[in-house]
Structures are given as C-alpha cells and as structure tokens.
Design a protein around this motif. Sequence first.
Motif, mmCIF file in Angstrom:
data_model
loop_
_atom_site.group_PDB
_atom_site.id
_atom_site.type_symbol
_atom_site.label_atom_id
_atom_site.label_comp_id
_atom_site.label_asym_id
_atom_site.label_seq_id
_atom_site.Cartn_x
_atom_site.Cartn_y
_atom_site.Cartn_z
ATOM 1 N N TYR A 1 -9.188 -0.672 5.705
ATOM 2 C CA TYR A 1 -8.084 -0.152 4.888
ATOM 3 C C TYR A 1 -7.900 1.353 5.077
ATOM 4 O O TYR A 1 -8.861 2.119 4.997
ATOM 5 C CB TYR A 1 -8.332 -0.474 3.417
ATOM 6 C CG TYR A 1 -8.303 -1.955 3.119
ATOM 7 C CD1 TYR A 1 -7.103 -2.632 2.966
ATOM 8 C CD2 TYR A 1 -9.490 -2.684 3.001
ATOM 9 C CE1 TYR A 1 -7.071 -3.993 2.703
ATOM 10 C CE2 TYR A 1 -9.471 -4.046 2.727
ATOM 11 C CZ TYR A 1 -8.255 -4.690 2.590
ATOM 12 O OH TYR A 1 -8.225 -6.045 2.333
ATOM 13 N N SER A 2 -6.661 1.752 5.268
ATOM 14 C CA SER A 2 -6.354 3.156 5.565
ATOM 15 C C SER A 2 -6.682 4.103 4.419
ATOM 16 O O SER A 2 -6.946 5.289 4.645
ATOM 17 C CB SER A 2 -4.866 3.297 5.913
ATOM 18 O OG SER A 2 -4.550 2.588 7.081
ATOM 19 N N THR B 1 1.056 8.655 7.612
ATOM 20 C CA THR B 1 0.900 7.310 7.084
ATOM 21 C C THR B 1 2.172 6.533 7.387
ATOM 22 O O THR B 1 3.202 7.121 7.730
ATOM 23 C CB THR B 1 0.628 7.339 5.565
ATOM 24 O OG1 THR B 1 0.294 6.023 5.120
ATOM 25 C CG2 THR B 1 1.846 7.826 4.786
ATOM 26 N N SER B 2 2.086 5.227 7.273
ATOM 27 C CA SER B 2 3.273 4.404 7.511
ATOM 28 C C SER B 2 4.246 4.566 6.350
ATOM 29 O O SER B 2 3.973 5.272 5.382
ATOM 30 C CB SER B 2 2.862 2.940 7.685
ATOM 31 O OG SER B 2 1.993 2.795 8.796
ATOM 32 N N GLY C 1 5.448 -3.424 2.344
ATOM 33 C CA GLY C 1 5.064 -2.530 3.420
ATOM 34 C C GLY C 1 5.994 -2.489 4.612
ATOM 35 O O GLY C 1 5.807 -1.663 5.516
ATOM 36 N N ALA D 1 -2.678 -1.340 3.939
ATOM 37 C CA ALA D 1 -2.742 -2.285 5.055
ATOM 38 C C ALA D 1 -1.461 -3.118 5.063
ATOM 39 O O ALA D 1 -1.267 -3.966 4.193
ATOM 40 C CB ALA D 1 -3.968 -3.188 4.956
ATOM 41 N N TYR D 2 -0.619 -2.863 6.036
ATOM 42 C CA TYR D 2 0.661 -3.577 6.162
ATOM 43 C C TYR D 2 0.460 -5.087 6.206
ATOM 44 O O TYR D 2 1.234 -5.851 5.619
ATOM 45 C CB TYR D 2 1.354 -3.091 7.437
ATOM 46 C CG TYR D 2 2.526 -3.925 7.920
ATOM 47 C CD1 TYR D 2 3.769 -3.842 7.301
ATOM 48 C CD2 TYR D 2 2.394 -4.763 9.030
ATOM 49 C CE1 TYR D 2 4.847 -4.582 7.765
ATOM 50 C CE2 TYR D 2 3.466 -5.506 9.500
ATOM 51 C CZ TYR D 2 4.689 -5.413 8.865
ATOM 52 O OH TYR D 2 5.764 -6.155 9.334
ATOM 53 N N PHE E 1 3.825 1.658 15.359
ATOM 54 C CA PHE E 1 3.543 1.117 14.034
ATOM 55 C C PHE E 1 2.750 -0.190 14.129
ATOM 56 O O PHE E 1 1.723 -0.359 13.466
ATOM 57 C CB PHE E 1 4.864 0.890 13.286
ATOM 58 C CG PHE E 1 4.727 0.068 12.031
ATOM 59 C CD1 PHE E 1 4.227 0.629 10.870
ATOM 60 C CD2 PHE E 1 5.093 -1.264 12.025
ATOM 61 C CE1 PHE E 1 4.093 -0.129 9.711
ATOM 62 C CE2 PHE E 1 4.963 -2.034 10.881
ATOM 63 C CZ PHE E 1 4.466 -1.466 9.709
ATOM 64 N N HIS F 1 -0.822 0.170 15.377
ATOM 65 C CA HIS F 1 -1.678 0.733 14.335
ATOM 66 C C HIS F 1 -1.996 -0.285 13.247
ATOM 67 O O HIS F 1 -3.119 -0.330 12.725
ATOM 68 C CB HIS F 1 -0.996 1.944 13.703
ATOM 69 C CG HIS F 1 -1.746 2.540 12.548
ATOM 70 N ND1 HIS F 1 -1.475 2.216 11.230
ATOM 71 C CD2 HIS F 1 -2.768 3.430 12.507
ATOM 72 C CE1 HIS F 1 -2.305 2.869 10.438
ATOM 73 N NE2 HIS F 1 -3.085 3.630 11.184
ATOM 74 N N GLU F 2 -1.032 -1.139 12.907
ATOM 75 C CA GLU F 2 -1.196 -2.041 11.767
ATOM 76 C C GLU F 2 -1.795 -3.391 12.131
ATOM 77 O O GLU F 2 -2.089 -4.189 11.239
ATOM 78 C CB GLU F 2 0.154 -2.255 11.064
ATOM 79 C CG GLU F 2 0.716 -1.005 10.412
ATOM 80 C CD GLU F 2 -0.134 -0.515 9.239
ATOM 81 O OE1 GLU F 2 -0.984 -1.292 8.746
ATOM 82 O OE2 GLU F 2 0.041 0.643 8.831
ATOM 83 N N SER F 3 -1.979 -3.687 13.408
ATOM 84 C CA SER F 3 -2.621 -4.944 13.783
ATOM 85 C C SER F 3 -3.981 -5.040 13.107
ATOM 86 O O SER F 3 -4.772 -4.094 13.124
ATOM 87 C CB SER F 3 -2.796 -5.029 15.301
ATOM 88 O OG SER F 3 -3.561 -6.164 15.649
ATOM 89 N N CYS F 4 -4.269 -6.194 12.512
ATOM 90 C CA CYS F 4 -5.544 -6.331 11.790
ATOM 91 C C CYS F 4 -6.725 -6.461 12.741
ATOM 92 O O CYS F 4 -7.872 -6.322 12.334
ATOM 93 C CB CYS F 4 -5.493 -7.533 10.837
ATOM 94 S SG CYS F 4 -5.680 -9.146 11.633
#
Length: 593
Positions: A59-60, A114-115, A239, A323-324, A480, A483-486
């Motif tokens: 988590y960011s 941040t996103s 998100g 977390a998107y 984006f 970066h957001e891929s889990c």
Amino acid sequence: METKISTIIDEHAADPARLIDILQALQNHFGFLSTDTVEQTAHLLNIPRSQIHSVIEFYSFLHSKPVGTYRILLSDCIIDTLHGFQTVMDAFCQKLDIQPETIRSDGKVSIATTSCTGFCDQGPAALINGIAVVALDADRVERIVNFIERGVPISEWPADFFHNEDNIQQHGFLLKQGVEAGSAIEALLDRGIEHILNELEQSGLRGCGGAGFPTVNKWRFCRQIEADAHYVVCNADEGEPGTFKDRVLLNNYADQVIEGMTLCGRIIGASQGFIYLRGEYLFLRQKLQQIIDQRRQNHWLGQAIAGVEGFDFDIEIRMGVGAYICGEESALLESLEGKRGVPRIRPPFPVTHGYLDKPTVINNVETFAAAAKIALAGASSYNQVGTEDSPGSRLLSISGDCARPGIYEYPFGTTIKQILIDCGASHTRCVQVGGPSGVLVPNTDFQRQISFEDLPTGGSFMIFDESRDPLAIATNFAHFFAHESCGFCTPCRVGTTLVKNTLDKVVNGLGSDNDLAELKKLSHLVKAYSHCGLGQTATNPVMDSLTHFPEHYQAKVKDQAFTPAIDLEQALQQARTLTGRTDADAHLEQFNE
C-alpha cells in the motif's frame, strides 16, 4: 512504545483482520512503521512478520521508513498534469529546497507524487499529511511553504486551505432532491421486502461502478444464501483517474447512501456494513462518522432500527491506504480483511463467499444512493428516462478542457456531443470515457452515447482539446497502470512495465515501426492473459490511441528496423567524467567507422 502498540492493538480487539486499521493507527502515532513496531505487532497478533511487511509494501500510504513531518503528495493524474502539475511541483521544490521523491535533510518535509486524488475538476491538487488541498497556484504554494517552514501544525492552518467545491452542474433523478433520513426505511417496512425488490427489478438499476450487474439480482442471490452472517459493503474506493462523483455523493448525500446500505442489510439479512473509503478522501471521514452517529441516535442505525425488534444493522468506516486495485471488489474484500489487495480467483463470487467467506453484497456509492431513491419514489421515477437497455441516469465526473467541469447527471443515451456542449468544451480532439481503463473516443465519433450498450462508464469523462498530444495522454496512463499493478500475475506485472518502457522509447523519438508492432503484441498479451480487470484493460489507452491517432506515433518513429532505447555515447559520459578520459578510445565513434 510497547505499551502504546499494545493499547492500539487492544482497541482493535487484537484481530488480524483489522491489521490495516492497526497499521494506520500505529503509523499515525509513530510516523512510520519501524522494524521494532512490526516485530511487536506480529508478536501481539500472533502472525508472521513477513505478513505485515508484505502488507506495508503493498500500500502506497503505509511507510516502513521515515517520511517528512509534512508530507506533500502532488497528483500526477493526466488532468492535473495538463493544468499545472509541473509548475506547482517546481515551485514547491524550489521554495522548500528539496528534490522530488525525497525527504529534506532536516526531516521536516518530503515531496512525491500520487495517483488521482479525486479532484480533477479543481486541480492541481495535492494531499498534505493525507488531507486534500486543491486549486494550487503560486500564491497557495507560497503560503503553504510559509506554514511549513514556521512549523505550523496542519490543524492550525486556515480552513480555506482545505475547502473544495462539489461543482454539481446538472441535476437529475438522483441529485434533484435527497432522501430524508429514515424515509426509505419506512417505505421498506410499510411495503415489505418483496415489494422493494420488485421495484428495483422494474427500475432496471445496474451497478454504477462500471460492471453494470443488475442490482436486484445481486441482492436476491445473496438473500437466498443461508449463512450465520451476511455483510453489506459500500465500495467508496473511487480510484479511477478522472472520477469524483462518489466524493460529491458522500459529501452531500451520505444519508441517502447509508439509507441504501441499510435497505440492503434488511433485505439480505445482514447486521453489519462497511464503507470502504479511499485513503485520499480522509477529509470526509469525520463528517461521515458524525452522520453515522446521528443515525444511531435517531434509531436509523444500530439495534432495533425504527423500533423493530430484530432489525439490527450498523456501519463501520474502513479506510483504504492507497491502492487503485482495491476498487476491484474481491481485492477490496482482501484489504477489508487486513491483507494485500490482490484480486481473488472467481468463482466463487462475493454474494456467496465474500467478507470473511460469508455472503456479501458489494455495491458502489452511487448504486446505494439510487436504490434508496427508487425504494422511496418507485421504479417509474427512475426508468422514465434512459434507453430500453439502459434505463435511468448516470453521474458523470467531467474534467479537462472545458469551461464548466464538475458533476453532471445525464439520462442514459445522451451523446458525447451534447455533453460537450453543456460543459462548454470546444475544439475537442478526444474524450476518455470511463477513465484510463475505458474508451478513448475521437471527435469523429461524438455521436456515440453513454449507455451500457454503447459506452458504459463508471463516471469518468475527461476532455482533451486539439492542443493536447494523444501520446502524452497514453503515456501518462501507461505509467499509471505499471505503477498500480498489484504484481500478482506475470502478464500484468511484467507486461504493463514493458508497455510503459516501449511507449517511452517511442515518445522519446527512439522508436521504430518494430516498436509499434511490439506495442500491439504486448497489449494483446496483457489483455488476454491477465488475472483481473486491471490488466485486461490496462493497455486500452495504447491500443485506442494507436487506432485513432496513428499519425502521432508515425511522427515519432525512425525509418529504420531498430533503434536502441538509450544513446550509448551519451550514457558513457558519466564514466568519462569520473575517470577523466577524453581520448578517442573512450568514445564509440571510432568503433562505428
């Protein structure tokens, strides 16, 4: 330290399923989550340290290392980027004597990106110690820097720094008049569960988060499952870049949303509900909690709602932590249980195996608000507008190159052309409908309609005029998604990064036709083999821009079979400087002769 950790864990019933709440509380107290903190938390919860470390890393908004006393996170969403993000970032860095993605040597301030923060209608925006600050310009930056340097606590900053607008531009069925607290519950008690379910069925209400599953089917399926507990979850993890409708609903129509959740609880037999609120909307938490507390006092939440024995339903707010992917319902459930937000393999679906493996209804904020209104006003009040396959209306979060950004409620079937007229857009090159994971629509297709049969959307509607570069838009979206891929599956984890790197190569003028072919190949692989919806839609921006704006790509590529992604001669410059080499053997030219 040990006593404080123990106290915080006890406040959360020493429940490992509350791990994320516990970590947030510990971080709020200590500033970051040190190795010692993790060690003691693991011991007291009787779980492995590795489990806690993996959650922190996922988590960011959780940190295993110190961050600044003042932590500035600037939104790098494409809309903020096109409307002054870099100017604001440069101003902060210059005035605070700091570099991006660093902590100042005195530890007072850190700055990073941040996103999307959910404020595309009033950017550039930032989070400062988790609280949203919008409409950033030179004057506001100057004042913020002054407060930081003087060490003024955030709680003592003027209230106007944290003011934001709802920007509701057009009302419809949902927004014209809110539902009075308790009125939809009384309608349910007067008319009965089956009557309300029939109204929902006749209305044609479908999920408003993007997937569009019929709401009544989800509620009925869950109601039919026998279990010792059922749960209701409101997905407020908004998100998707460019989306902010749920923020406005929770700010102005929270009673209506909670009313819809309570109806659902009564119908499916749940006594507990959760609002999973995205971390970027921390500023809404106190207000929502006050509304929940007031409803308890008025007997619209809690035990024996409306004086009816056995009608027990309460709501707890749980915060997201950046977390998107947790907007995906099964990833949200994992997060709600204190785990990494990795999407589950389905089936089974949440209606049978959801929170804590119990039957669970998960709906979007807008869906619950609409359900409450339909229960009170009837199906015909909702489906008198829209199309045959998409009855009703949809809230759109409109931002970008237009005169009047904000929230618009439109009947399904409204054309993009009409929407652009209403919001004051001109010379529009393209529109991104449904966020980066949605569809890029060029100006030759503006007769297309917002509807499930044509352009379904979770609410994001980003406008780009003729001055905007489609490649810059696609690049922002590619970064984006990478970066957001889990990180769970290889096609998405590796594929999104490869797409990002290849697109960067093309945009930097180092690409060839082979790279364009590779982009298409990679995009198809990521889409076809990814585990969840993130990977399956992550390459939409690249594929759409290649389809609709090929000339922009062709203008960047070189007329040769292959070009390296880096300038090798330039890459050697640092080595030459460090070694003091200036002779011919330290250059590549002689080897090219």
